[in-house]
Design a protein around this motif. Sequence first.
Motif, PDB file in Angstrom:
ATOM      1  N   UNK A 232       0.971  -1.162  -0.029  1.00  0.00           N
ATOM      2  CA  UNK A 232       0.031  -0.044  -0.008  1.00  0.00           C
ATOM      3  C   UNK A 232       0.700   1.309   0.064  1.00  0.00           C
ATOM      4  N   UNK A 233       1.784   1.168   0.700  1.00  0.00           N
ATOM      5  CA  UNK A 233       2.679   2.418   0.879  1.00  0.00           C
ATOM      6  C   UNK A 233       3.521   2.589  -0.428  1.00  0.00           C
ATOM      7  N   UNK A 234       3.881   1.743  -0.994  1.00  0.00           N
ATOM      8  CA  UNK A 234       4.670   1.709  -2.330  1.00  0.00           C
ATOM      9  C   UNK A 234       3.455   2.295  -3.291  1.00  0.00           C
ATOM     10  N   UNK A 235       2.334   1.904  -3.307  1.00  0.00           N
ATOM     11  CA  UNK A 235       1.278   2.291  -4.487  1.00  0.00           C
ATOM     12  C   UNK A 235       1.265   3.721  -4.337  1.00  0.00           C
ATOM     13  N   UNK A 236       0.688   4.197  -3.028  1.00  0.00           N
ATOM     14  CA  UNK A 236       0.686   5.489  -2.718  1.00  0.00           C
ATOM     15  C   UNK A 236       1.618   6.507  -3.211  1.00  0.00           C
ATOM     16  N   UNK A 237       2.916   6.236  -2.542  1.00  0.00           N
ATOM     17  CA  UNK A 237       4.074   6.967  -3.002  1.00  0.00           C
ATOM     18  C   UNK A 237       4.119   7.117  -4.522  1.00  0.00           C
ATOM     19  N   UNK A 238       4.067   6.137  -5.154  1.00  0.00           N
ATOM     20  CA  UNK A 238       4.295   6.072  -6.562  1.00  0.00           C
ATOM     21  C   UNK A 238       3.166   6.852  -7.142  1.00  0.00           C
ATOM     22  N   UNK A 239       1.781   6.772  -6.871  1.00  0.00           N
ATOM     23  CA  UNK A 239       0.741   7.677  -7.486  1.00  0.00           C
ATOM     24  C   UNK A 239       0.975   9.083  -6.956  1.00  0.00           C
ATOM     25  N   UNK A 240       1.513   9.404  -5.799  1.00  0.00           N
ATOM     26  CA  UNK A 240       2.019  10.900  -5.421  1.00  0.00           C
ATOM     27  C   UNK A 240       3.169  11.254  -6.555  1.00  0.00           C
ATOM     28  N   UNK A 241       3.922  10.559  -6.605  1.00  0.00           N
ATOM     29  CA  UNK A 241       4.920  10.956  -7.521  1.00  0.00           C
ATOM     30  C   UNK A 241       4.580  11.155  -9.068  1.00  0.00           C
ATOM     31  N   UNK A 242       3.826  10.294  -9.362  1.00  0.00           N
ATOM     32  CA  UNK A 242       3.250  10.570 -10.847  1.00  0.00           C
ATOM     33  C   UNK A 242       2.272  11.962 -10.955  1.00  0.00           C
ATOM     34  N   UNK A 243       1.709  12.084  -9.571  1.00  0.00           N
ATOM     35  CA  UNK A 243       0.761  13.112  -9.804  1.00  0.00           C
ATOM     36  C   UNK A 243       1.622  14.397  -9.770  1.00  0.00           C
ATOM     37  N   UNK A 244       2.572  14.394  -8.912  1.00  0.00           N
ATOM     38  CA  UNK A 244       3.600  15.475  -8.783  1.00  0.00           C
ATOM     39  C   UNK A 244       4.256  15.768 -10.452  1.00  0.00           C
ATOM     40  N   UNK A 245       4.867  14.774 -11.119  1.00  0.00           N
ATOM     41  CA  UNK A 245       5.229  14.806 -12.339  1.00  0.00           C
ATOM     42  C   UNK A 245       4.339  15.313 -13.443  1.00  0.00           C
ATOM     43  N   UNK A 246       3.129  15.279 -13.056  1.00  0.00           N
ATOM     44  CA  UNK A 246       2.016  15.769 -14.120  1.00  0.00           C
ATOM     45  C   UNK A 246       1.525  16.772 -13.657  1.00  0.00           C
ATOM     46  N   UNK A 247       2.053  17.394 -12.787  1.00  0.00           N
ATOM     47  CA  UNK A 247       1.772  18.975 -12.103  1.00  0.00           C
ATOM     48  C   UNK A 247       0.570  19.111 -11.272  1.00  0.00           C
ATOM     49  N   UNK A 248      -0.163  17.841 -11.029  1.00  0.00           N
ATOM     50  CA  UNK A 248      -1.277  17.879 -10.266  1.00  0.00           C
ATOM     51  C   UNK A 248      -0.880  17.995  -8.696  1.00  0.00           C
ATOM     52  N   UNK A 249      -0.645  19.293  -8.277  1.00  0.00           N
ATOM     53  CA  UNK A 249      -0.202  19.384  -6.872  1.00  0.00           C
ATOM     54  C   UNK A 249      -1.062  19.050  -6.014  1.00  0.00           C
ATOM     55  N   UNK A 250      -2.249  19.501  -6.090  1.00  0.00           N
ATOM     56  CA  UNK A 250      -3.191  19.219  -5.129  1.00  0.00           C
ATOM     57  C   UNK A 250      -3.325  17.668  -4.857  1.00  0.00           C
ATOM     58  N   UNK A 251      -3.559  17.093  -5.749  1.00  0.00           N
ATOM     59  CA  UNK A 251      -3.724  15.499  -5.925  1.00  0.00           C
ATOM     60  C   UNK A 251      -2.433  14.899  -5.266  1.00  0.00           C
ATOM     61  N   UNK A 252      -1.137  15.211  -5.500  1.00  0.00           N
ATOM     62  CA  UNK A 252       0.066  14.819  -5.126  1.00  0.00           C
ATOM     63  C   UNK A 252      -0.205  14.999  -3.531  1.00  0.00           C
ATOM     64  N   UNK A 253      -0.400  16.179  -3.033  1.00  0.00           N
ATOM     65  CA  UNK A 253      -0.421  16.598  -1.947  1.00  0.00           C
ATOM     66  C   UNK A 253      -1.215  15.471  -0.934  1.00  0.00           C
ATOM     67  N   UNK A 254      -2.495  15.187  -1.636  1.00  0.00           N
ATOM     68  CA  UNK A 254      -3.449  14.396  -0.681  1.00  0.00           C
ATOM     69  C   UNK A 254      -3.049  12.969  -0.789  1.00  0.00           C
ATOM     70  N   UNK A 255      -2.287  12.315  -2.039  1.00  0.00           N
ATOM     71  CA  UNK A 255      -1.820  11.102  -1.841  1.00  0.00           C
ATOM     72  C   UNK A 255      -0.585  10.948  -1.007  1.00  0.00           C
ATOM     73  N   UNK A 256       0.242  11.858  -0.795  1.00  0.00           N
ATOM     74  CA  UNK A 256       1.409  11.808   0.095  1.00  0.00           C
ATOM     75  C   UNK A 256       0.777  11.868   1.414  1.00  0.00           C
ATOM     76  N   UNK A 257      -0.249  12.760   1.637  1.00  0.00           N
ATOM     77  CA  UNK A 257      -0.815  12.508   2.957  1.00  0.00           C
ATOM     78  C   UNK A 257      -1.490  11.400   3.401  1.00  0.00           C
ATOM     79  N   UNK A 258      -2.099  10.674   2.435  1.00  0.00           N
ATOM     80  CA  UNK A 258      -2.736   9.466   2.697  1.00  0.00           C
ATOM     81  C   UNK A 258      -1.512   8.498   3.079  1.00  0.00           C
ATOM     82  N   UNK A 259      -0.699   8.243   2.254  1.00  0.00           N
ATOM     83  CA  UNK A 259       0.625   7.420   2.400  1.00  0.00           C
ATOM     84  C   UNK A 259       1.050   7.633   3.995  1.00  0.00           C
ATOM     85  N   UNK A 260       1.092   8.998   4.321  1.00  0.00           N
ATOM     86  CA  UNK A 260       1.800   9.104   5.818  1.00  0.00           C
ATOM     87  C   UNK A 260       0.890   8.289   6.996  1.00  0.00           C
ATOM     88  N   UNK A 261      -0.268   8.128   6.448  1.00  0.00           N
ATOM     89  CA  UNK A 261      -1.271   7.441   7.587  1.00  0.00           C
ATOM     90  C   UNK A 261      -0.908   5.590   7.710  1.00  0.00           C
TER      91      UNK A 261
END
Length: 481
Positions: A232-261
């Motif tokens: 789960x941690x790997x999937x969330x982190x990778x999704x966050x990284x991809x969102x960041x690369x795509x410039x979807x910063x709000x989405x990336x922020x939420x994904x990293x926040x979810x990964x931290x839980x």
Amino acid sequence: FREEAESFKEQGNAYYIKKDYSEAFNYYTKAIDMCPKNASYYGNRAATLMMLSRHREALEDSQQAVRLDDTFMKGHLREGKCHLSLGNAMAASRCFHRVLELEPDNSQAQQEVKNADSVLEYEKMAEIGFEKHDFRMVVFCMDRALESASACHRFKVLKAECLAMLGRYPEAQSVASDILRMDATNGDALYVRGLCLYYEDCIDKAVQFFVQALRMAPDHEKARLACRNAKALKAKKEDGNQAFKDGNYDVAYELYSEALTIDPNNIKTNAKLFCNRGTVGSKLKKIDQAIEDCTKAVKLDETYIKAYLRRAQCYMDKEEYDEAVRDYEKVYQTEKTKEHKHLLKNAQLELKKSKRKDYYKVLGVDKNATEDEIKKAYRKRALMHHPDRHSSASAEIQKEEEKKFKEVGEAFTVLSDPKKKSRYDSGHDLEDDTGNMGDFDANNIFKAFFGGGGGQGYSFEANQCMYTNSCRTQQYFLKTI
């Protein structure tokens, strides 16, 4: 057969005395083959197996010895020692008490009872410590218990798991590897190996060990939970990284926040997640939040250079240069690269510049302002703070406005001169080159800027600044403001 068996036994004893335990084992085995109902032969072979650290086999032989002869005191003593070495202190204690029934004054058995009681006590303390997440206490208790229970894999695994929880991964790996060398199918040891890799952010390799542990022990709940968390941690982190690369910063922020839980115990991965979220925060102009996230990252991992660099840049953006210099100094002390040296020197320069008057702020312009923008800003500020405009104000206000008028003139003098501006921007102290800046007459600058005609009546005298013709003054300000 009895005589031949005794001969084998005597030869086994001779090799035992010479500490050639492998040969001793062979001869005791021959004796047992010749006379399988002799308790002492099993007892001797059990002693040899103990010296070879083959405690489980030694336990079987010692148990067979006391089955053949329940009054065989050495058999009970060796069985107890095997139980204790393997970590079964309760069974060991029963054996030692049986020895004391046969021989009440047996000092060895008396001491072994104390050893068994100590192991039981350390077990209880470790259990309480683990529940309280006092992993140092558990390691201490297991070290003490292993002094008597040296072959107990259960104690070793618990120690290794707690070492991993403490971030002492090389030690934990070493303990787990020692177990796997003796028992490659030990699910607990495989789990600990995976746990160390997981906490070192080697998630793919960790999952392999968790899967292997579950193959050996399908009901291993810790391995199952760790495997699920790792994926789960790997999937969330990778999704966050991809969102960041795509410039979807709000989405990336939420994904990293979810990964931290997912797993608060995974310090290294969480440090990276906090730093990643800090990077996103800076992109979203949430500078304070970005600094807070980077601070959390370095609290989790004091060696995390990337988090220090990110936080330092945020401090630079906020013009909090003291803090930025501290972070860059930490980075440069750790990794003395040209890039880090450049960043540190730049922060130190900005800190030095921040201690001087900020002429850009005085004029209310950006540091990249054009010549025209600087002139317009001076025009506006000079008229705003000119003493004539505040001639009817209180003495205190007049004094303050006079000061501001002078600062505006000083700022314009520097920023309108390309050479002075260049030296100012580079951090040089202009007073070293041009003398005391405080000696210039702001009124003269005003006259020169607005032209001699309209500005001839201006006099930069404290408390006596007024036009000779007050009506003309009012008309002039109405036209120029």
